[in-house]
Design a protein around this motif. Structure first.
Motif, mmCIF file in Angstrom:
data_model
loop_
_atom_site.group_PDB
_atom_site.id
_atom_site.type_symbol
_atom_site.label_atom_id
_atom_site.label_comp_id
_atom_site.label_asym_id
_atom_site.label_seq_id
_atom_site.Cartn_x
_atom_site.Cartn_y
_atom_site.Cartn_z
ATOM 1 N N VAL A 1 9.170 -12.009 -6.753
ATOM 2 C CA VAL A 1 7.727 -12.048 -6.510
ATOM 3 C C VAL A 1 7.183 -10.625 -6.534
ATOM 4 C CG1 VAL A 1 5.897 -12.664 -4.881
ATOM 5 C CG2 VAL A 1 7.924 -14.123 -5.082
ATOM 6 N N ALA A 2 6.257 -10.360 -7.436
ATOM 7 C CA ALA A 2 5.648 -9.034 -7.513
ATOM 8 C C ALA A 2 4.458 -8.946 -6.572
ATOM 9 C CB ALA A 2 5.180 -8.754 -8.944
ATOM 10 N N PRO A 3 4.208 -7.783 -5.998
ATOM 11 C CA PRO A 3 2.977 -7.612 -5.219
ATOM 12 C C PRO A 3 1.752 -7.912 -6.091
ATOM 13 C CG PRO A 3 4.478 -5.765 -4.858
ATOM 14 C CD PRO A 3 5.042 -6.553 -5.990
ATOM 15 N N ALA A 4 0.769 -8.554 -5.486
ATOM 16 C CA ALA A 4 -0.451 -8.845 -6.234
ATOM 17 C C ALA A 4 -1.267 -7.583 -6.445
ATOM 18 C CB ALA A 4 -1.288 -9.883 -5.491
ATOM 19 N N SER B 1 0.850 -1.179 0.000
ATOM 20 C CA SER B 1 0.000 0.000 0.000
ATOM 21 C C SER B 1 0.888 1.232 0.000
ATOM 22 C CB SER B 1 -0.915 -0.007 1.231
ATOM 23 O OG SER B 1 -1.802 1.089 1.228
ATOM 24 N N ASN B 2 0.492 2.223 -0.781
ATOM 25 C CA ASN B 2 1.205 3.498 -0.833
ATOM 26 C C ASN B 2 2.613 3.380 -1.415
ATOM 27 O OD1 ASN B 2 -0.910 5.112 0.569
ATOM 28 N ND2 ASN B 2 -0.408 3.737 2.279
ATOM 29 N N PHE B 3 2.831 2.402 -2.282
ATOM 30 C CA PHE B 3 4.112 2.248 -2.967
ATOM 31 C C PHE B 3 4.045 2.930 -4.330
ATOM 32 C CE2 PHE B 3 5.287 -0.329 0.365
ATOM 33 C CZ PHE B 3 6.395 -1.151 0.151
ATOM 34 N N ASP B 4 5.189 3.490 -4.768
ATOM 35 C CA ASP B 4 5.262 3.996 -6.135
ATOM 36 C C ASP B 4 5.901 2.929 -7.026
ATOM 37 O OD1 ASP B 4 8.038 4.117 -5.713
ATOM 38 O OD2 ASP B 4 8.042 6.293 -5.409
ATOM 39 N N ALA B 5 6.007 3.217 -8.318
ATOM 40 C CA ALA B 5 6.485 2.203 -9.267
ATOM 41 C C ALA B 5 7.896 1.738 -8.943
ATOM 42 C CB ALA B 5 6.417 2.759 -10.686
ATOM 43 N N VAL C 1 -0.377 6.161 -13.949
ATOM 44 C CA VAL C 1 -0.315 5.275 -12.785
ATOM 45 C C VAL C 1 -1.051 3.970 -13.069
ATOM 46 C CG1 VAL C 1 -1.067 4.998 -10.385
ATOM 47 C CG2 VAL C 1 -0.011 7.144 -11.129
ATOM 48 N N VAL C 2 -2.206 4.080 -13.705
ATOM 49 C CA VAL C 2 -2.954 2.870 -14.066
ATOM 50 C C VAL C 2 -2.105 1.984 -14.970
ATOM 51 C CG1 VAL C 2 -5.000 1.969 -15.231
ATOM 52 C CG2 VAL C 2 -5.182 4.030 -13.827
ATOM 53 N N GLU C 3 -1.471 2.576 -15.949
ATOM 54 C CA GLU C 3 -0.671 1.806 -16.901
ATOM 55 C C GLU C 3 0.564 1.199 -16.232
ATOM 56 O OE1 GLU C 3 0.699 -0.288 -19.910
ATOM 57 O OE2 GLU C 3 -1.297 0.628 -19.769
ATOM 58 N N GLU C 4 1.188 1.941 -15.314
ATOM 59 C CA GLU C 4 2.349 1.405 -14.599
ATOM 60 C C GLU C 4 1.999 0.108 -13.886
ATOM 61 O OE1 GLU C 4 4.742 5.527 -13.353
ATOM 62 O OE2 GLU C 4 3.371 4.553 -11.943
ATOM 63 N N HIS C 5 0.831 0.062 -13.278
ATOM 64 C CA HIS C 5 0.412 -1.138 -12.561
ATOM 65 C C HIS C 5 0.055 -2.263 -13.526
ATOM 66 C CE1 HIS C 5 0.253 1.718 -9.245
ATOM 67 N NE2 HIS C 5 0.194 0.700 -8.424
ATOM 68 N N ARG C 6 -0.689 -1.946 -14.567
ATOM 69 C CA ARG C 6 -1.123 -2.999 -15.489
ATOM 70 C C ARG C 6 0.058 -3.596 -16.233
ATOM 71 N NH1 ARG C 6 -7.017 -0.386 -16.693
ATOM 72 N NH2 ARG C 6 -7.822 -1.105 -14.686
ATOM 73 N N ALA C 7 1.058 -2.780 -16.545
ATOM 74 C CA ALA C 7 2.244 -3.293 -17.230
ATOM 75 C C ALA C 7 3.005 -4.280 -16.357
ATOM 76 C CB ALA C 7 3.161 -2.132 -17.617
ATOM 77 N N ARG C 8 2.863 -4.153 -15.048
ATOM 78 C CA ARG C 8 3.548 -5.040 -14.106
ATOM 79 C C ARG C 8 2.660 -6.183 -13.625
ATOM 80 N NH1 ARG C 8 5.507 -0.090 -13.970
ATOM 81 N NH2 ARG C 8 7.696 0.306 -13.391
ATOM 82 N N GLY C 9 1.426 -6.224 -14.088
ATOM 83 C CA GLY C 9 0.498 -7.272 -13.658
ATOM 84 C C GLY C 9 0.075 -7.107 -12.209
ATOM 85 N N ILE C 10 0.091 -5.856 -11.725
ATOM 86 C CA ILE C 10 -0.257 -5.553 -10.337
ATOM 87 C C ILE C 10 -1.611 -4.853 -10.314
ATOM 88 C CG2 ILE C 10 0.397 -4.245 -8.273
ATOM 89 C CD1 ILE C 10 3.333 -4.564 -9.186
ATOM 90 N N ALA C 11 -2.558 -5.409 -9.575
ATOM 91 C CA ALA C 11 -3.880 -4.797 -9.483
ATOM 92 C C ALA C 11 -3.793 -3.491 -8.708
ATOM 93 C CB ALA C 11 -4.855 -5.756 -8.807
#
Length: 263
Positions: free
Chosen positions: A157-160, A141-145, A175-185
């Motif tokens: 292991v990536a955060p889920a 929680s509250n992490f940046d890319a 920000v949305v794209e940064e998460h989706r590119a990493r497979g992180i919800a």
């Protein structure tokens, strides 16, 4: 359930480990004591099947009591709790205490509540907890890319999921794209704070749709496939916030709400 029971959405996301998290959850930040028991019970009675708490909220026992007394089978409720980074070095003990308070043998999602000075070491403990079956999924929680990449590269292991402050006023497509590119919800908190409920554009859409501003904001999250955890101690508002399964926002309305984040 009564005839005025809310029409809840049934949308879920499948996380990295295979667990399915309901996009709509019930947040419990700043709700303590008997209020936490009553509010959580109201949420479960209204049909919420996703509860969000944390060690520092001081309400895990009350949330656990409401869940235990609700009659809702444990395997039908997605339970999240969080560990403060100050507990690095004793994170597993913190989780076991959380499980005792919640009256469960595992949680569905365990989060590092915010970045600390030993993120990588703490993340290794989280992986250990997942592998031991104490939690189905692990996240932050509250992490940046950059911090997401740091813990991923150190452990493989990536955060889920990453839970961050989020609302139409904070929307950032990058920000949305940064998460989706990493497979992180992506999961948002404090969606109904910061002036969102009074914002003229949100109020206008709500009035036109015959909905509340809160319902519009929750629906906006769902249509972006972003987890949202509205909170309230008022039983009527708890039900109303969940009553978003019977309408949708137009592409134009979604674009209007997205644009609020760039103003």
């Amino acid at each position: 359930m009564t005839d005025d029971a809310p029409q809840l959405p049934d949308q879920t996301l499948t996380l990295a480990g295979g667990a399915r998290i309901p996009l709509l959850g019930f947040g419990t930040w700043q709700i303590t004591g008997d209020d936490a028991v009553r509010a959580t019970a109201s949420a479960l009675e209204s049909g919420y099947r996703h509860l969000d708490t944390a060690t520092i909220y001081g309400n895990e026992a009350e949330v656990g009591r409401a869940l235990a007394e609700s009659g809702v089978p444990r395997d039908e409720v997605f339970v999240t709790t969080k560990c403060p980074p100050d507990d690095a070095g004793r994170a597993l003990d913190t989780l076991r205490t959380s499980l005792d308070l919640l009256q469960v043998d595992h949680v569905d999602l365990w989060l590092i509540h915010w970045p600390g000075s030993a993120n990588t070491d703490m993340w290794r403990a989280f992986v250990e907890a997942r592998d031991a079956g104490l939690t189905k999924e692990i996240g932050v929680s509250n992490f940046d890319a950059s911090l997401l990449d740091e813990v991923t590269e150190a452990t493989g292991v990536a955060p889920a999921i990453n839970q961050i402050r989020w609302s139409p006023l904070l929307f950032d497509a990058g920000v949305v794209e940064e998460h989706r590119a990493r497979g992180i919800a992506l999961e948002g908190y404090s969606a109904l704070r910061g002036g969102t409920l009074e914002h003229p554009a949100i109020v206008e859409i709500a009035e036109r749709a015959g909905r509340t501003p809160a319902q519009v904001i929750v629906r906006w999250h769902l249509q972006h496939e972003i987890v949202v955890i509205p909170k309230s101690v008022n039983a009527d508002r708890i039900r109303s916030n969940a009553d978003v399964g019977g309408f949708s926002l137009s592409d134009e309305d979604m674009a209007t709400l997205d644009a609020l984040g760039s103003r």
